[in-house]
Design a protein around this motif. Structure first.
Motif, PDB file in Angstrom:
ATOM      1  N   HIS A 241      60.400  -5.629  93.030  1.00 62.39           N
ATOM      2  CA  HIS A 241      61.668  -5.477  93.746  1.00 62.39           C
ATOM      3  C   HIS A 241      62.841  -5.906  92.859  1.00 62.39           C
ATOM      4  O   HIS A 241      63.998  -5.623  93.184  1.00 62.39           O
TER       5      HIS A 241
ATOM      6  N   SER B  39      55.528  -5.982  95.585  1.00 58.47           N
ATOM      7  CA  SER B  39      56.939  -6.167  95.888  1.00 58.47           C
ATOM      8  C   SER B  39      57.099  -6.949  97.174  1.00 58.47           C
ATOM      9  O   SER B  39      56.239  -6.902  98.059  1.00 58.47           O
TER      10      SER B  39
ATOM     11  N   LEU C 118      60.981   3.734  96.572  1.00 58.09           N
ATOM     12  CA  LEU C 118      60.353   3.107  95.411  1.00 58.09           C
ATOM     13  C   LEU C 118      59.051   3.813  95.060  1.00 58.09           C
ATOM     14  O   LEU C 118      58.776   4.075  93.877  1.00 58.09           O
TER      15      LEU C 118
END
Length: 338
Positions: free
Chosen positions: A228, A253, A262
């Motif tokens: 992240h 993450s 993502l």
């Protein structure tokens, strides 16, 4: 309050029964021998009645400690507060952890989005223990030392862990280390060799502990922790590492609002680096929102005072109207601390 009412009712009934016995009279006022006032009004009340002595002792202790109760709990009951318990000797994996481990066993890439302390370390540890050679990428130098120390203790035998930071690179033996851990820029510098997959460590007459084994081809798995922080100072180097490894990847993450985005980005990077004719590495997304410890929402006002923030305060009119993706909202409806 209902449980305390039941506890008080049980005490009154017990006192009345004791007084009746002293007076030689029956204590029951209805057929069956039990006073209706002594009956608990709920299952919880029944438990309160059964353990009324313990509850009374706890109530006296609470009144005695007063403001020091929180400190007493943290200092003397840290191993007994929910969900911890000294009576739970074993543990079992959650469903989402089993799902990720099935992907790892099948040599599939996966992105895991889960809160801190929810159990991601178990997954990365399993991956490193069950594969012959693993690349472990972390965002900061302190994490390099922490992860390296953990695996040096965990893996049987010595010289199992190599590491790379911006300050140094270290290879404990001439043999290939099972785990290579480092920050993105340091790993990129240590593993990418000008002449291809090998460098000074293969051509020198004498083994150099400061030279890591070059190349990426012999890694069986790559773990990327704390992704992240992808937009951090070493985000570009992290992206180049994702392109460089040919093995499956496990990206860990914290909870983020754009997990699907993502995953799509990660998949695009993997596809872009895919050799011609190679099988596509489908990246799986596993999300988990449950927390081991409840999180309270607070806001610092202009006067410097912390005020409780209701979870619904994060909702916008568009989300309430259903015109935006509501799946990106994580509402922690946890009870406020006393």
């Amino acid at each position: 309050l209902e449980q305390e009412d039941d506890l008080d009712a049980a005490d009154d009934a017990a006192a009345s029964k004791k007084a009746s016995k002293k007076g030689g009279k029956a204590s029951s006022s209805k057929p069956g021998g039990k006073d209706a006032s002594s009956q608990p009004r709920s299952a919880e009340g029944g438990v309160a009645r059964e353990f009324r002595k313990e509850l009374k002792a706890a109530k006296k202790l609470r009144e005695k400690l007063g403001p020091k109760l929180a400190a007493f709990q943290l200092e003397h009951m840290y191993d007994r507060l929910p969900p911890l318990s000294p009576f739970l000797k074993g543990w079992k994996l959650d469903a989402w952890q089993k799902r990720v481990l099935r992907h790892v066993d099948a040599r599939k890439s996966a992105i895991v989005c889960a809160p801190t302390s929810s159990g991601k370390t178990v997954i990365s540890t399993y991956t490193c223990v069950n594969y012959r050679r693993v690349l472990f990428v972390v965002p900061t130098e302190p994490l390099v030392w922490q992860v390296a120390a953990m695996f040096e203790k965990l893996l049987q035998g010595s010289a199992q862990v190599a590491l790379a930071t911006n300050q140094l690179a270290y290879r404990p033996s001439e043999d290939k280390s099972r785990v290579v851990v480092g920050t993105p820029l340091a790993l990129e510098s240590a593993l990418v060799k000008i002449r291809g997959v090998v460098g000074d460590e293969a051509t020198a007459k004498r083994w150099d502990y400061a030279q890591l084994e070059g190349g990426f081809d012999d890694f069986e798995y790559a773990v990327f922790d704390e992704v992240h922080a992808l937009d951090g100072d070493e985000g570009a180097a992290l992206q180049r590492l994702v392109r460089s490894v040919a093995c499956p990847t496990l990206a860990l993450s914290a909870t983020i609002g754009n997990a699907a985005q993502l995953r799509d980005w990660w998949q695009a990077v993997r596809d872009d680096a895919l050799p011609e004719g190679a099988e596509r590495d489908a990246v799986e997304l596993v999300e988990h929102r449950g927390r081991f410890i409840n999180v309270q929402n607070l806001v610092l006002d202009a006067a410097g005072k912390l005020e409780r923030l209701h979870p619904c305060a994060a909702l916008t009119a568009a989300r309430l109207a259903g015109t935006t993706d509501a799946s990106t909202v994580s509402l922690a409806m946890t009870p406020a601390d006393a």
